[in-house]
Design a protein around this motif. Sequence first.
Motif, PDB file in Angstrom:
ATOM      1  N   HIS A 136       0.852  -1.190   0.000  1.00 32.60           N
ATOM      2  CA  HIS A 136       0.000   0.000   0.000  1.00 32.60           C
ATOM      3  C   HIS A 136       0.887   1.239   0.000  1.00 32.60           C
ATOM      4  O   HIS A 136       1.965   1.245   0.608  1.00 32.60           O
ATOM      5  N   ALA A 137       0.430   2.268  -0.675  1.00 31.00           N
ATOM      6  CA  ALA A 137       1.231   3.486  -0.827  1.00 31.00           C
ATOM      7  C   ALA A 137       1.503   4.188   0.496  1.00 31.00           C
ATOM      8  O   ALA A 137       2.579   4.777   0.684  1.00 31.00           O
ATOM      9  N   ILE A 138       0.544   4.151   1.430  1.00 28.42           N
ATOM     10  CA  ILE A 138       0.732   4.891   2.688  1.00 28.42           C
ATOM     11  C   ILE A 138       0.511   4.042   3.942  1.00 28.42           C
ATOM     12  O   ILE A 138       0.863   4.467   5.040  1.00 28.42           O
ATOM     13  N   LEU A 139      -0.059   2.854   3.804  1.00 27.39           N
ATOM     14  CA  LEU A 139      -0.344   2.015   4.966  1.00 27.39           C
ATOM     15  C   LEU A 139       0.673   0.891   5.107  1.00 27.39           C
ATOM     16  O   LEU A 139       0.962   0.187   4.138  1.00 27.39           O
ATOM     17  N   GLU A 140       1.210   0.735   6.310  1.00 32.51           N
ATOM     18  CA  GLU A 140       2.055  -0.429   6.580  1.00 32.51           C
ATOM     19  C   GLU A 140       1.203  -1.635   6.938  1.00 32.51           C
ATOM     20  O   GLU A 140       1.678  -2.775   6.868  1.00 32.51           O
ATOM     21  N   HIS A 141      -0.027  -1.382   7.326  1.00 32.33           N
ATOM     22  CA  HIS A 141      -0.963  -2.461   7.655  1.00 32.33           C
ATOM     23  C   HIS A 141      -2.357  -1.997   7.253  1.00 32.33           C
ATOM     24  O   HIS A 141      -2.766  -0.888   7.593  1.00 32.33           O
ATOM     25  N   ASP A 142      -3.072  -2.825   6.513  1.00 32.93           N
ATOM     26  CA  ASP A 142      -4.394  -2.446   6.012  1.00 32.93           C
ATOM     27  C   ASP A 142      -5.477  -3.101   6.864  1.00 32.93           C
ATOM     28  O   ASP A 142      -5.791  -4.285   6.707  1.00 32.93           O
TER      29      ASP A 142
END
Length: 237
Positions: A136-142
């Motif tokens: 993900h472009a900005i999330l380390e965990h979704d």
Amino acid sequence: MKFTTAITNIEGGKEIIRGYALSELVQKNSFVETIFLLLKGILPNEKEARMMNALLTAAIDHGPGTASALTARVSASAKNNVHTAVAAGILGMGERHGMAIEGAAKFFENHATTSDIEVLIKELKQKKVRVPGYGHAILEHDERADNVLMVARELGFYGQYATFAEAFGQKLNALSSKKVPLNIDGAMAAVFLDMGFPVDTMAGLFIISRVPGLVAQVIEEKTNDEGLRRLSEDEIE
């Protein structure tokens, strides 16, 4: 011009959808249940309806920074009407955003029976293949993926594909130098496959989920009416 269809028929002023009178669906069934009926040809049971609702809700919007919402809002700022700006947002989807769900579904379908995931990942890394449904472009965990899989476990839709998707993600992160989370595209693809939806419905399912968010983004842009969106000159080289 002639079409052969099993979806909708209008006879004597009455509309029939997949064998059900539209008037009956309006009175007895939800929007999500009717979407399920349109795509699968049967009405969902209670658990299928709850799972479908969770899946479509999980991806309903992801802020103005996504490629689709950004494209839609820029289009709206140019004084296009709602349907034009929403269409622009849909056209802003591609393999890296939104349509990754289809690539993920194909990957899961082709590899879910793999006996050694670590060997598979090393082969993919050697070939420099980027697996859709992860990262993900900005999330380390979704967390959206977590929520979808939690509901799938609760309702009995955590099957072969969801199991593989999580196992692959865990091994991928163990072998990677940076965080590569199972994202909402991957989680949706896995659970929709476990529900029996074919790969060629995946892109459409994501579009159905995200259109309400695009509509909201476009309406907010038009309401705020802050003028034409464009890059400032100091952002351009």
